[in-house]
Design a protein around this motif. Structure first.
Motif, short mmCIF file in Angstrom:
data_model
loop_
_atom_site.label_atom_id
_atom_site.label_comp_id
_atom_site.label_asym_id
_atom_site.label_seq_id
_atom_site.Cartn_x
_atom_site.Cartn_y
_atom_site.Cartn_z
N ALA B 97 0.83 -1.20 0.00
CA ALA B 97 0.00 0.00 0.00
C ALA B 97 0.86 1.26 0.00
O ALA B 97 0.58 2.23 -0.71
CB ALA B 97 -0.92 0.00 1.21
N THR B 98 1.94 1.23 0.79
CA THR B 98 2.83 2.41 0.87
C THR B 98 3.53 2.64 -0.47
O THR B 98 3.58 3.78 -0.97
CB THR B 98 3.87 2.22 1.98
N VAL B 99 4.07 1.57 -1.04
CA VAL B 99 4.80 1.73 -2.29
C VAL B 99 3.86 2.21 -3.40
O VAL B 99 4.21 3.11 -4.18
CB VAL B 99 5.49 0.40 -2.69
N VAL B 100 2.66 1.64 -3.46
CA VAL B 100 1.70 2.06 -4.48
C VAL B 100 1.37 3.54 -4.32
O VAL B 100 1.35 4.30 -5.30
CB VAL B 100 0.41 1.21 -4.39
N LEU B 101 1.17 3.97 -3.09
CA LEU B 101 0.82 5.38 -2.85
C LEU B 101 1.98 6.29 -3.26
O LEU B 101 1.78 7.30 -3.95
CB LEU B 101 0.46 5.60 -1.37
N ALA B 102 3.20 5.94 -2.84
CA ALA B 102 4.36 6.77 -3.18
C ALA B 102 4.53 6.85 -4.70
O ALA B 102 4.76 7.93 -5.26
CB ALA B 102 5.62 6.20 -2.53
N PHE B 103 4.36 5.71 -5.35
CA PHE B 103 4.52 5.64 -6.79
C PHE B 103 3.45 6.49 -7.48
O PHE B 103 3.75 7.28 -8.38
CB PHE B 103 4.40 4.18 -7.22
N ALA B 104 2.21 6.36 -7.03
CA ALA B 104 1.13 7.15 -7.61
C ALA B 104 1.39 8.64 -7.42
O ALA B 104 1.13 9.45 -8.31
CB ALA B 104 -0.21 6.77 -6.98
N PRO B 176 -5.29 10.77 -1.69
CA PRO B 176 -3.93 10.76 -1.12
C PRO B 176 -2.84 10.95 -2.17
O PRO B 176 -1.87 11.67 -1.93
CB PRO B 176 -3.81 9.40 -0.44
N SER B 177 -3.01 10.34 -3.35
CA SER B 177 -1.93 10.49 -4.34
C SER B 177 -1.92 11.90 -4.91
O SER B 177 -0.86 12.44 -5.23
CB SER B 177 -2.07 9.45 -5.45
N LEU B 178 -3.10 12.51 -5.01
CA LEU B 178 -3.17 13.90 -5.46
C LEU B 178 -2.47 14.81 -4.46
O LEU B 178 -1.73 15.73 -4.83
CB LEU B 178 -4.64 14.31 -5.60
N THR B 179 -2.68 14.55 -3.17
CA THR B 179 -2.03 15.36 -2.13
C THR B 179 -0.52 15.26 -2.25
O THR B 179 0.18 16.28 -2.33
CB THR B 179 -2.45 14.85 -0.74
N LEU B 180 -0.02 14.03 -2.27
CA LEU B 180 1.43 13.84 -2.38
C LEU B 180 1.96 14.46 -3.66
O LEU B 180 2.99 15.14 -3.67
CB LEU B 180 1.74 12.35 -2.42
N GLY B 181 1.24 14.20 -4.76
CA GLY B 181 1.72 14.62 -6.07
C GLY B 181 1.74 16.13 -6.23
O GLY B 181 2.69 16.69 -6.77
N LEU B 182 0.70 16.82 -5.75
CA LEU B 182 0.65 18.27 -5.90
C LEU B 182 1.80 18.94 -5.16
O LEU B 182 2.42 19.88 -5.66
CB LEU B 182 -0.69 18.81 -5.38
#
Lengths: 302, 310
Positions: B97-104, B176-182
């Motif tokens: 789950a962590t790796v997928v989120l970081a990657f996304a 969550p991925s939008l948050t990290l990505g932005l």
């Protein structure tokens, strides 16, 4: 920087030009819109921190359960609070004003501590080279490979929360940035003619470092310090949000956001305003830091 | 080349040793781990002795450290104080789950930052550039967890389009991925812009333009490809803080990853889980840094690895 060396012969001229330089610096600051906005934001935050008791409309600790989650007074005229109340009825605005203290204390003290460590170690590494340089840079490499948040989580989970603990951890981790910059500049300064000349006239190492090296690395230190304050404020807020930062009994922006988490659907103001405070303060330091970099040291690598 | 790989591997081992030492010392700073495990209760003396022996705490410190180190390399990180399960199993079941989120997050960041940075650089000084730079400034100044809260309030509470938290099918990863990505895109766009500006001043760009190649083709084929190296370097260096960001964002969105596991373990005083989680994340980071360092030459074969300072 050779200007300074030339002007040395003529003391009054040097003092006068120094004054002029400061004046020109401020005129440039005011004329640049982003630098001006940045300094106004920073000054506002500093003003809130210094004069919190005089500015804050209410006691930030005063619990008033009748007004719990009171909406901002411009939404609901019956509410006494301009930016609304928190989950136990304290005034949000007053807590935000007091919260500036924690953020700025961590940001500024963290930078003071990390820059002292970093400048001293960077000077030693760059000036004397040899095995000390090897050792310091090896430690720096290892620290760079270990993200601050993870380090802070391990240490803070064991030591418990507290502002000074965060500051010390910041100092022990972020010295690396200062050390690398100071080391690089010291190494190239040491090769310059005027430092070679200072050796010839018999200056010792200490004198050369204090008189010729330090003043020349100062602008880079200033740029990095300003940008690091912004970063430290964000880190402190994040750690406090996780329950690992500053003392939960002291009003802080990260702590207020943590308190707001269960009320996102009922009281949007509790989650909105403390975040705006963090963002504006951090943006102020970033704007100022970016401008300082363009002005003083455009080639700095951070 | 082989020498360089060996050197980098050696460096990674240094880092792992240093991290293990820090974590080990931190564990001893708690005082007696056995006392921590019993918490408020009053155990009998023989119970304490028994537990101490079973944890190997009666051995000298050096031995304890070596056992701990062996645990890291064999991924035997002890058992949870609370559940009694092996820590490594708990972590690996959440690692995905962590790796997928970081990657996304990285993908989102790249999708946003590359166009923003390129347009900013090509249209330097125009309103587009101004907007791009404001975007970068916001990315640098927004607390990531607060951006997450604001996105939840808007998309989950107000519009009710997306789930606010937890894992509820693939749509759960959007916020969550939008948050990290932005947040990441802010810094990244700035970097793309400055490295594009540098490349666009190069002679081969002028040559390509004077040959009559269309402007955007020049920008993309000759410009962007060469501007990519700093971006990859940056992503490698930033992987650590990306993981740090993931830990925080997981907490905001109750995302079932390692970060959430660690933070929950802290409040339960489950130290083996905290330390195991941090060590695994650090190992992951060291591995990614190594991979990025070694991948330079595939992006740009001109780079001589021997000349680079690690």
């Amino acid at each position: 920087m050779s200007e300074a060396a030339i002007q040395k012969n003529d003391r009054p001229a040097k003092i006068k030009s120094k004054k002029n330089k400061v004046l020109i610096f401020f005129i440039k600051l005011i004329r640049n819109p982003s630098a001006l906005i940045g300094s106004l934001l920073v000054l506002t935050a500093i003003g809130c921190a210094l004069f919190a008791p005089f500015i804050a409309p209410y006691n930030p600790e005063k619990i008033n359960l009748i007004e719990r989650l009171a909406p901002p007074s411009w939404v609901d005229p019956n509410s006494p609070y301009l930016l609304g109340g928190d989950p136990i009825g304290r005034d949000l605005l007053s807590r935000i004003i007091y919260g500036a203290r924690v953020s700025l204390l961590v940001g500024i003290s963290g930078v003071v501590l990390s820059s002292i460590f970093g400048v001293i170690l960077g000077l030693i590494a760059g000036f004397f080279r040899g095995w000390l340089d090897e050792l310091i840079m090896r430690i720096a490499d290892i620290q760079l490979a270990f993200p601050f948040i993870l380090f802070a989580i391990v240490v803070m989970s064991i030591l418990g929360s507290g502002i000074w603990k965060i500051i010390i951890i910041l100092g022990l981790t972020y010295w690396v940035g200062f050390a690398r910059i100071v080391r690089g500049q010291t190494m190239s300064l040491k090769e310059t003619e005027y430092i070679q000349a200072a050796y010839v006239v018999g200056s010792n190492n200490f004198k050369i470092i204090m008189k010729h090296v330090l003043p020349n690395v100062f602008s880079s230190i200033l740029v990095l310090s300003t940008l690091y304050i912004a970063e430290f404020i964000l880190l402190e807020a994040a750690l406090t949000f996780l329950g690992l930062g500053s003392d939960p009994t002291i009003p802080s922006w990260g702590g207020m956001l943590a308190d707001s988490r269960n009320y996102l659907s009922t009281a949007w103001w509790t989650a909105t305003f403390p975040g705006i405070a963090i963002m504006l303060t951090v943006m102020g330091f970033n704007l100022l830091g970016d401008w300082l970099r363009d002005e003083l040291d455009p080639n700095i690598q951070i | 080349m082989l020498l360089y790989v060996l050197k980098r591997l050696l460096h990674s081992i240094y880092v792992i040793l240093a991290i293990s030492l820090i974590v080990f010392i931190a564990l001893r700073l708690t005082g007696d781990p056995v006392a921590v495990m019993f918490g408020a209760g009053e155990p009998t003396k023989s119970a304490i002795e028994h537990l101490r022996a079973s944890l190997g705490l009666d051995k000298p410190l050096i031995m304890q450290y070596l056992i701990f180190l062996k645990g890291i390399f064999t991924l035997n990180l002890g058992t949870s104080f609370r559940t009694g399960q092996p820590v490594s199993g708990m972590i690996f079941s959440r690692m995905g789950a962590t790796v997928v989120l970081a990657f996304a997050g990285v993908i989102v960041a790249l999708i946003i930052a590359i166009p923003v940075g390129i347009i900013s650089a090509v249209k330097r000084g125009t309103a587009w550039d101004f907007l791009g730079r404001i975007f970068s400034l916001l990315g640098l100044s927004f607390p990531n967890f607060w951006l997450g809260i604001m996105l939840i309030m808007f998309f989950a509470v107000y519009l009710d389009w997306l789930p606010a938290s937890g894992y509820d099918g693939p749509v759960s990863i959007i916020l969550p991925s939008l948050t990290l990505g932005l947040i990441l895109a802010g810094v990244l766009a700035r970097l793309v812009r400055s490295s594009m500006l540098e490349v666009l001043n190069k002679q081969y760009i002028t040559v390509a333009k004077s040959k009559g190649t269309s402007e955007w083709l020049v920008v993309l084929r000759h410009g962007f490809r060469n501007a990519l190296i700093p971006v990859v370097t940056f992503l490698g260096i930033q992987f650590g803080s990306l993981l740090g960001g993931t830990v925080i964002i997981e907490q905001v969105f109750a995302w079932p990853g390692v970060g959430q596991l660690i933070i929950n373990a802290i409040s339960e005083r489950d130290y083996p889980v905290v330390q195991g989680g941090v060590i695994i994340l650090a190992l992951l980071m060291v591995f990614v840094n190594l991979l990025v360092d070694l991948s330079y030459q595939f992006i740009d074969p001109r780079i001589k690895v021997e000349g680079r300072k690690a």
